[in-house]
Design a protein around this motif. Structure first.
Motif, PDB file in Angstrom:
ATOM      1  N   PRO A   1     -14.521  28.662  51.677  1.00 33.46           N
ATOM      2  CA  PRO A   1     -14.924  27.542  52.545  1.00 33.46           C
ATOM      3  C   PRO A   1     -13.890  27.193  53.616  1.00 33.46           C
ATOM      4  CG  PRO A   1     -14.210  26.740  50.408  1.00 33.46           C
ATOM      5  CD  PRO A   1     -14.222  28.234  50.310  1.00 33.46           C
ATOM      6  N   PHE A   2     -12.815  27.958  53.707  1.00 29.86           N
ATOM      7  CA  PHE A   2     -11.794  27.764  54.740  1.00 29.86           C
ATOM      8  C   PHE A   2     -11.116  29.107  54.961  1.00 29.86           C
ATOM      9  CE2 PHE A   2     -10.792  25.343  50.800  1.00 29.86           C
ATOM     10  CZ  PHE A   2     -10.210  26.378  50.096  1.00 29.86           C
ATOM     11  N   ASP A   3     -10.433  29.240  56.093  1.00 28.32           N
ATOM     12  CA  ASP A   3      -9.787  30.502  56.443  1.00 28.32           C
ATOM     13  C   ASP A   3      -8.400  30.570  55.793  1.00 28.32           C
ATOM     14  OD1 ASP A   3     -11.913  31.333  58.039  1.00 28.32           O
ATOM     15  OD2 ASP A   3     -11.124  30.253  59.787  1.00 28.32           O
ATOM     16  N   LEU A   4      -8.237  31.507  54.869  1.00 23.19           N
ATOM     17  CA  LEU A   4      -6.950  31.647  54.187  1.00 23.19           C
ATOM     18  C   LEU A   4      -5.930  32.418  55.020  1.00 23.19           C
ATOM     19  CD1 LEU A   4      -8.132  32.416  50.541  1.00 23.19           C
ATOM     20  CD2 LEU A   4      -7.213  30.279  51.424  1.00 23.19           C
ATOM     21  N   TYR A   5      -6.393  33.099  56.082  1.00 24.05           N
ATOM     22  CA  TYR A   5      -5.468  33.896  56.885  1.00 24.05           C
ATOM     23  C   TYR A   5      -4.732  33.062  57.932  1.00 24.05           C
ATOM     24  CZ  TYR A   5      -9.392  33.862  60.177  1.00 24.05           C
ATOM     25  OH  TYR A   5     -10.416  33.480  61.007  1.00 24.05           O
TER      26      TYR A   5
ATOM     27  N   ASN B   1      -9.185  19.506  54.695  1.00 22.03           N
ATOM     28  CA  ASN B   1      -8.488  18.330  54.183  1.00 22.03           C
ATOM     29  C   ASN B   1      -8.157  18.522  52.700  1.00 22.03           C
ATOM     30  OD1 ASN B   1     -10.828  17.649  52.681  1.00 22.03           O
ATOM     31  ND2 ASN B   1     -11.637  16.416  54.363  1.00 22.03           N
ATOM     32  N   LEU B   2      -7.281  17.676  52.177  1.00 20.97           N
ATOM     33  CA  LEU B   2      -6.795  17.866  50.816  1.00 20.97           C
ATOM     34  C   LEU B   2      -7.911  17.777  49.777  1.00 20.97           C
ATOM     35  CD1 LEU B   2      -4.420  18.441  48.988  1.00 20.97           C
ATOM     36  CD2 LEU B   2      -3.904  15.981  48.971  1.00 20.97           C
ATOM     37  N   PRO B   3      -8.835  16.816  49.849  1.00 25.32           N
ATOM     38  CA  PRO B   3      -9.919  16.799  48.864  1.00 25.32           C
ATOM     39  C   PRO B   3     -10.715  18.101  48.827  1.00 25.32           C
ATOM     40  CG  PRO B   3      -9.826  14.698  49.987  1.00 25.32           C
ATOM     41  CD  PRO B   3      -8.879  15.606  50.709  1.00 25.32           C
ATOM     42  N   THR B   4     -10.966  18.695  49.995  1.00 21.61           N
ATOM     43  CA  THR B   4     -11.693  19.966  50.026  1.00 21.61           C
ATOM     44  C   THR B   4     -10.872  21.070  49.374  1.00 21.61           C
ATOM     45  OG1 THR B   4     -12.875  19.341  52.046  1.00 21.61           O
ATOM     46  CG2 THR B   4     -12.753  21.681  51.544  1.00 21.61           C
TER      47      THR B   4
ATOM     48  N   ASP C   1     -11.056  20.482  45.624  1.00 19.35           N
ATOM     49  CA  ASP C   1     -12.381  20.844  45.100  1.00 19.35           C
ATOM     50  C   ASP C   1     -12.521  22.350  44.937  1.00 19.35           C
ATOM     51  OD1 ASP C   1     -13.153  18.199  45.015  1.00 19.35           O
ATOM     52  OD2 ASP C   1     -14.240  18.259  46.922  1.00 19.35           O
ATOM     53  N   ASN C   2     -11.808  23.087  45.779  1.00 16.71           N
ATOM     54  CA  ASN C   2     -11.880  24.554  45.769  1.00 16.71           C
ATOM     55  C   ASN C   2     -10.519  25.147  45.412  1.00 16.71           C
ATOM     56  OD1 ASN C   2     -14.718  25.178  47.164  1.00 16.71           O
ATOM     57  ND2 ASN C   2     -13.781  23.471  48.257  1.00 16.71           N
ATOM     58  N   ALA C   3      -9.857  24.525  44.453  1.00 19.03           N
ATOM     59  CA  ALA C   3      -8.479  24.896  44.133  1.00 19.03           C
ATOM     60  C   ALA C   3      -8.281  26.376  43.808  1.00 19.03           C
ATOM     61  CB  ALA C   3      -7.965  24.020  42.990  1.00 19.03           C
ATOM     62  N   PRO C   4      -9.150  27.011  43.012  1.00 19.12           N
ATOM     63  CA  PRO C   4      -8.885  28.419  42.692  1.00 19.12           C
ATOM     64  C   PRO C   4      -8.761  29.311  43.915  1.00 19.12           C
ATOM     65  CG  PRO C   4     -10.567  27.534  41.237  1.00 19.12           C
ATOM     66  CD  PRO C   4     -10.337  26.497  42.306  1.00 19.12           C
ATOM     67  N   THR C   5      -9.467  28.930  44.996  1.00 21.42           N
ATOM     68  CA  THR C   5      -9.365  29.699  46.236  1.00 21.42           C
ATOM     69  C   THR C   5      -8.249  29.177  47.120  1.00 21.42           C
ATOM     70  OG1 THR C   5     -11.754  30.057  46.138  1.00 21.42           O
ATOM     71  CG2 THR C   5     -10.651  30.585  48.207  1.00 21.42           C
ATOM     72  N   ALA C   6      -8.123  27.868  47.246  1.00 20.07           N
ATOM     73  CA  ALA C   6      -7.105  27.283  48.120  1.00 20.07           C
ATOM     74  C   ALA C   6      -5.698  27.676  47.688  1.00 20.07           C
ATOM     75  CB  ALA C   6      -7.246  25.760  48.136  1.00 20.07           C
TER      76      ALA C   6
ATOM     77  N   VAL D   1       9.940  19.983  48.924  1.00 19.47           N
ATOM     78  CA  VAL D   1       9.267  20.685  50.021  1.00 19.47           C
ATOM     79  C   VAL D   1       8.735  19.745  51.090  1.00 19.47           C
ATOM     80  CG1 VAL D   1       8.631  22.522  48.422  1.00 19.47           C
ATOM     81  CG2 VAL D   1       6.954  20.733  48.956  1.00 19.47           C
ATOM     82  N   GLY D   2       8.875  18.439  50.876  1.00 17.97           N
ATOM     83  CA  GLY D   2       8.417  17.478  51.874  1.00 17.97           C
ATOM     84  C   GLY D   2       6.921  17.252  51.879  1.00 17.97           C
ATOM     85  N   ALA D   3       6.263  17.460  50.738  1.00 16.07           N
ATOM     86  CA  ALA D   3       4.818  17.242  50.660  1.00 16.07           C
ATOM     87  C   ALA D   3       4.501  15.756  50.778  1.00 16.07           C
ATOM     88  CB  ALA D   3       4.269  17.791  49.342  1.00 16.07           C
ATOM     89  N   ALA D   4       3.477  15.441  51.536  1.00 11.72           N
ATOM     90  CA  ALA D   4       3.087  14.040  51.697  1.00 11.72           C
ATOM     91  C   ALA D   4       2.377  13.506  50.473  1.00 11.72           C
ATOM     92  CB  ALA D   4       2.187  13.897  52.926  1.00 11.72           C
ATOM     93  N   ASN D   5       1.789  14.407  49.667  1.00 15.47           N
ATOM     94  CA  ASN D   5       1.007  14.001  48.498  1.00 15.47           C
ATOM     95  C   ASN D   5       1.358  14.930  47.339  1.00 15.47           C
ATOM     96  OD1 ASN D   5      -1.194  13.629  46.577  1.00 15.47           O
ATOM     97  ND2 ASN D   5      -2.345  12.650  48.235  1.00 15.47           N
ATOM     98  N   ILE D   6       1.622  14.354  46.186  1.00 13.79           N
ATOM     99  CA  ILE D   6       2.028  15.143  45.014  1.00 13.79           C
ATOM    100  C   ILE D   6       0.968  16.174  44.640  1.00 13.79           C
ATOM    101  CG2 ILE D   6       1.073  13.558  43.273  1.00 13.79           C
ATOM    102  CD1 ILE D   6       3.681  13.976  41.682  1.00 13.79           C
ATOM    103  N   ARG D   7      -0.281  15.924  45.002  1.00 13.91           N
ATOM    104  CA  ARG D   7      -1.362  16.860  44.682  1.00 13.91           C
ATOM    105  C   ARG D   7      -1.243  18.169  45.462  1.00 13.91           C
ATOM    106  NH1 ARG D   7      -2.150  11.880  44.434  1.00 13.91           N
ATOM    107  NH2 ARG D   7      -3.387  10.843  42.813  1.00 13.91           N
ATOM    108  N   GLU D   8      -0.492  18.158  46.541  1.00 20.93           N
ATOM    109  CA  GLU D   8      -0.293  19.378  47.324  1.00 20.93           C
ATOM    110  C   GLU D   8       0.517  20.422  46.569  1.00 20.93           C
ATOM    111  OE1 GLU D   8       1.255  18.627  51.259  1.00 20.93           O
ATOM    112  OE2 GLU D   8       0.239  16.692  51.345  1.00 20.93           O
ATOM    113  N   VAL D   9       1.269  20.000  45.566  1.00 18.33           N
ATOM    114  CA  VAL D   9       2.120  20.932  44.817  1.00 18.33           C
ATOM    115  C   VAL D   9       1.678  21.026  43.361  1.00 18.33           C
ATOM    116  CG1 VAL D   9       4.069  20.486  46.352  1.00 18.33           C
ATOM    117  CG2 VAL D   9       3.857  19.167  44.243  1.00 18.33           C
ATOM    118  N   THR D  10       0.472  20.550  43.067  1.00 18.30           N
ATOM    119  CA  THR D  10      -0.083  20.576  41.716  1.00 18.30           C
ATOM    120  C   THR D  10      -1.301  21.487  41.726  1.00 18.30           C
ATOM    121  OG1 THR D  10       0.614  18.281  41.422  1.00 18.30           O
ATOM    122  CG2 THR D  10      -0.940  19.167  39.803  1.00 18.30           C
TER     123      THR D  10
END
Length: 428
Positions: free
Chosen positions: A100-104, A111-114, A117-122, A408-417
């Protein structure tokens, strides 16, 4: 032919190799096509000039799993200075559905919720996986540092019979018809194991049923806990913590250099002696009222800025928190009983670690509970060990995700979880 990982290619120029991974990107130009293959180690560039191979490449989609056999050729403009030429490309599975987003792209635009929601791919995106590599390296450093200090790794229950470990709310569950709870921390158990091994640590999940909905809180996170016996006071614990954090950062540098480069992060140096201020002094520095019982996030940020400006340090110890704000097992300061032999370690203006000296005499525990109007019965199994001799001891707990987010300067702890659990999220 044995599979070769992308980071091994520079040492294999002129040889024929077999790589395998995901189609990260295709670039179909008029006279040549480029296939970028992603594996766990990085990216490899494949150059396609054969029309029949190009025709097969045109049928593929990003994230299709493929195997490529080709010759390693030097090219300074390619990733790692090499590319693969004269390839054969073979899919190892069906054509992948487009994510659902370009990994390249260099950064995920979703956005972070998306993403969650698609964590295995993100999580396949290099920036997301880099944070998890840093996390893994930090845990390895935690273990290595404490092993060097003769600590023993332990594993304690995550389902407990009572909700008495801390002031946090708990998750209740049914245990074969009896009430039980998810553990808020291994605090009681690691203290008891000091009576066995003297020095212990644990890496494991903890659960907090707090209705926080902030960028710095999770309902489940990974806690790096340590406890050590035969200390003089909390300052012995602080010295071990300093060495532990330094060891974690050393391991991140050694094991996750590529991940740091991907995120553009340079880990800070840990001072030989981390600056420390008493809670009362911290209130003054932060501009807080003298009767403030705790430090608010804004106070922590002000203290972080002060530590950086006054001491050139990203770290600051705040010691002597009021006893009223610390758990009953905290040892008071003998010279100032209203204050504790407890501390927090702030990392860039955010509380990262809580620790301190604990009570170790059975009678002191009874008195502490009585002073707070709490019954002894719920703590009976825990307190019993102190009847049989426990040394002066103390310890600390580091929140892994908070450590990585700050690093790493993440704005949200969920970015590194990888798969965060919070007030709203129970999947995927």
């Amino acid at each position: 032919m044995q599979r070769t990982l992308s980071h091994q290619l520079p040492a294999m120029i002129g040889t024929t190799v077999r790589i395998a991974g995901w189609v990260h990107r295709r670039r179909l130009l008029k006279s040549v096509a480029f296939l970028i293959v992603r594996d766990a180690a990085g990216l490899a560039q494949v150059v396609v000039t054969d029309p029949s191979v190009r025709a097969e490449l045109e049928k593929l989609t990003e994230e299709t799993v493929v195997e490529v056999t080709a010759t390693v050729t030097a090219n300074d403009t390619a990733p790692a200075g090499v590319e693969l030429t004269d390839p054969t490309v073979r899919p190892l599975g069906p054509t992948a559905a487009p994510p659902p987003f370009d990994l390249y792209r260099p950064a995920l635009t979703a956005n972070l919720p998306t993403q969650l929601d698609n964590a295995p791919t993100a999580l396949r995106h290099p920036t997301r996986s880099a944070a998890l590599r840093i996390s893994a390296a930090a845990v390895a450093g935690f273990r290595t540092a404490l092993d060097a200090h003769d600590f023993v790794e332990i594993h304690t229950p995550k389902v407990v019979s009572s909700s008495t470990e801390s002031g946090a709310n708990v998750f209740a569950l049914d245990w074969f018809g009896r009430p039980a709870y998810l553990a808020q921390s291994p605090q009681f158990y690691k203290q008891l194991m000091v009576g066995v091994f003297e020095r212990v640590y644990e890496v494991g999940p903890v659960f907090r049923a707090e209705p926080h909905d902030t960028v710095r809180h999770l309902a489940q996170y990974t806690s790096l806990d340590a406890e050590l016996g035969f200390i003089a006071d909390h300052r012995d614990v602080m010295r071990v913590l300093r060495d532990t954090v330094a060891g974690m950062l050393d391991a991140v540098n050694e094991r996750a250099g590529a991940a740091l480069a991907t995120l553009g992060v340079t880990p800070p140096q840990v001072p030989a002696e981390i600056p420390a201020v008493h809670f009362t002094e911290a209130l003054t520095i932060a501009g807080a009222p003298d009767d403030e019982p705790d430090l608010a996030p804004a106070h922590e940020r002000a203290l972080g800025e002060w530590a950086r400006t006054a001491h050139g340090s990203d770290f600051l110890f705040v010691t002597g928190y009021p006893m009223a704000k610390r758990p009953f097992y905290t040892h008071p300061d003998p010279a100032r009983p209203a204050y504790s032999n407890g501390f927090d370690l702030l990392f860039r203006g955010l509380e990262l670690v809580t620790g301190g000296q604990r009570l170790h005499r059975h009678g002191d525990y009874l008195a502490a509970l009585a002073a707070r109007g709490e019954p002894v019965e719920p703590y009976a199994g825990y307190l019993d060990a102190f009847r049989h001799g426990m040394p002066p001891h103390g310890g600390f707990a580091i929140g892994l995700e908070r450590f990585v987010a700050r690093l790493v300067g993440a704005a949200n702890i969920r970015e590194v979880t990888a798969f965060p659990r919070d007030l709203h999220r129970l999947t995927p």
